[in-house]
Design a protein around this motif. Sequence first.
Motif, PDB file in Angstrom:
ATOM      1  N   ILE A 111       0.841  -0.933  -0.269  1.00  0.00           N
ATOM      2  CA  ILE A 111      -0.069  -0.116   0.276  1.00  0.00           C
ATOM      3  C   ILE A 111       0.752   1.391  -0.241  1.00  0.00           C
ATOM      4  O   ILE A 111       0.487   2.349  -0.464  1.00  0.00           O
ATOM      5  N   ASP A 112       2.554   0.989   0.391  1.00  0.00           N
ATOM      6  CA  ASP A 112       2.977   2.407   0.195  1.00  0.00           C
ATOM      7  C   ASP A 112       3.466   2.511  -0.332  1.00  0.00           C
ATOM      8  O   ASP A 112       3.660   4.073  -1.142  1.00  0.00           O
ATOM      9  N   ASP A 113       3.259   1.540  -1.901  1.00  0.00           N
ATOM     10  CA  ASP A 113       3.903   1.933  -3.052  1.00  0.00           C
ATOM     11  C   ASP A 113       2.472   2.129  -3.805  1.00  0.00           C
ATOM     12  O   ASP A 113       2.419   2.818  -5.136  1.00  0.00           O
ATOM     13  N   TRP A 114       1.402   2.361  -3.595  1.00  0.00           N
ATOM     14  CA  TRP A 114       0.246   2.736  -4.272  1.00  0.00           C
ATOM     15  C   TRP A 114       0.264   4.581  -3.993  1.00  0.00           C
ATOM     16  O   TRP A 114      -0.442   4.425  -3.341  1.00  0.00           O
ATOM     17  N   MET A 115       0.315   5.409  -5.403  1.00  0.00           N
ATOM     18  CA  MET A 115       0.085   6.445  -5.155  1.00  0.00           C
ATOM     19  C   MET A 115       0.795   7.056  -3.558  1.00  0.00           C
ATOM     20  O   MET A 115       0.804   7.386  -3.014  1.00  0.00           O
ATOM     21  N   PRO A 116       2.278   6.941  -4.047  1.00  0.00           N
ATOM     22  CA  PRO A 116       2.914   7.544  -2.182  1.00  0.00           C
ATOM     23  C   PRO A 116       3.075   8.385  -2.292  1.00  0.00           C
ATOM     24  O   PRO A 116       3.497   9.015  -1.508  1.00  0.00           O
ATOM     25  N   GLU A 117       2.988   9.380  -3.366  1.00  0.00           N
ATOM     26  CA  GLU A 117       2.787  10.746  -3.303  1.00  0.00           C
ATOM     27  C   GLU A 117       2.531  11.366  -2.093  1.00  0.00           C
ATOM     28  O   GLU A 117       2.311  12.606  -1.372  1.00  0.00           O
ATOM     29  N   VAL A 118       0.780  11.219  -2.177  1.00  0.00           N
ATOM     30  CA  VAL A 118      -0.608  11.183  -0.893  1.00  0.00           C
ATOM     31  C   VAL A 118       0.153  10.884  -0.197  1.00  0.00           C
ATOM     32  O   VAL A 118       0.001   9.851   1.083  1.00  0.00           O
TER      33      VAL A 118
END
Length: 413
Positions: free
Chosen positions: A110-117
Motif C-alpha cells: 500500500i505504500d507503493d500505491w500513489m506514494p506521493e499522497v
Amino acid sequence: MKAKPSPKLSCMMPTGRVLTPGDRFARFGVERPSGATYSRTEGLDVGFPIVPMLPFGLTYELDLVFMTKHPSWNMHEYALIRTSAGLVWLAKDAREGSLEQTIIAGVDNIDDWMPEVPVQRRHQAFDVIEAIGPDSVELSFDYVNWDGERTEVWFEGPFPKSARPKRNGSTMGHSRGQLMAVLDLPFQNLGRKGHVTIAGQRQKPARILGIPVTAALQQTQGGLVTGSWLQRSAEGGFTSDITARSGAVIPRSWTLSEVAPSAAPSARDGAGPSVYAVQRDPDREIGARFLLRPDGAQELVQLWSWQLGQSSPGFVARFCPALPDLRRRFDGEVVVEWVGDVAGQLSHARGTAVARWTDEGPEVELRPAEPWWVWDRAMRTTVRLEGEGVRVDVQRMTPVGSPPSHGRCVQTD
C-alpha cells in the motif's frame, strides 16, 4: 423569501470557479518565462530539472460519507477507487480536532500505491457487502479502525445522480496538515438510512439543520502535497525516492523528453520549446513541463496528475510567469501566479508562488488565495544538495495575508 443557509452549512456548500474565463485568459492565456536573471557561476550542479512540488489526483467512483459525534473521529468515508487491480474500497477516517485522515484498504504494497499522497495508510482487508444499482446503493462495511476498534457501517440510499450546479467543493479541513486539496463534486444525494457503530456503540450522527450528515457522492480530489524526496540522475532522466509516512522509501523513475507525452495537458499559446518530465506506474501518471530558455534554463509552467482510466487529469497546476529554474542562482524574489484545475473543470483554486535563493539554497513558497478552504494550506519547498542529488522538502507554513471571503470558516493551526 428564501432563508439563508447557516454559517456551518455555507462552509460545506460547493462554490464556483475562482476566475472568470476572461480573467483566466488574461492571467494564463500566454505562457511567459520567469524573468529571472541567473548567475553564470553559482547554483546546484545537477543535470536534471528540479520538481519543487508533487501533484495528486484521485477520482472516487462512489463515496459514502458519515459525520458522527464520536469524541475521536470526525468523519468516515468509504470510497470506491478504480485501480490497475480492479475496483477497491478504501476506509478513510478523519480524526476529531486535527482532521488528519487514515486509510485502510486491501491494497498490496500500500505504500507503493500513489506514494506521493502523504496520508497514513495500512494494508488490511475488510468485509464489504454491496448491492449497487443504477438508482440505489445498499452497503455494509465491517473492519478494525486505526485505533483497533471494530467498526460496522450500513448505508442505504440513492446512487448519487443529483447534479451540483456548483462543483468546487470544500475539503472540510481534512488532512490540512498534509495536502493543499480541492474537489470537483459533480453528483451528490443524501442517504435514506445509515449508521456507524464503533466498539459496539452506535454513534450519534452529526446534524446540520436537523439533517444527519449521511450522503453518497462522486468526486475527484486533487492538489499538491507536502513530503520529502531525493532526486538523483538516472539514464534517460532522474529518480525521486519518496519517503512515505511509514518511513518506507519508495523509488520512482522519471523520463525526460522534449516531445510531449500523449497524456500531457495542452500547452498554451506562446509556448516555446519545452522539456517534459514524466513518471508512470500502472495506476497513474505524474508530469511536469518546463519551458526551455535559450540559455538552457528550464522553468516550470505545468504540473499534472492523471489517474488510470479517467478521461482528464485529476489535477493540473499552471504557473504564469514560469517558476525559475531552481538549479541556477538568481537575485531577489520571483513572484508568479498559479491556477489549479480538477477533473477537467477549470479554475478550482488559485494563488501565488514566491521563489528565492537563500544562503542554504533555493526555496519556493506556495501561497493559496482562493477558495477559502485552501488559504490556510500554504507550503514551503526547500531544495538542498544531498550526495549526488538534491533533497526536496515540502512543509506547511503559516498563511500569508488575510483569508478571502467566508474567512470565518477557515481553520488555522
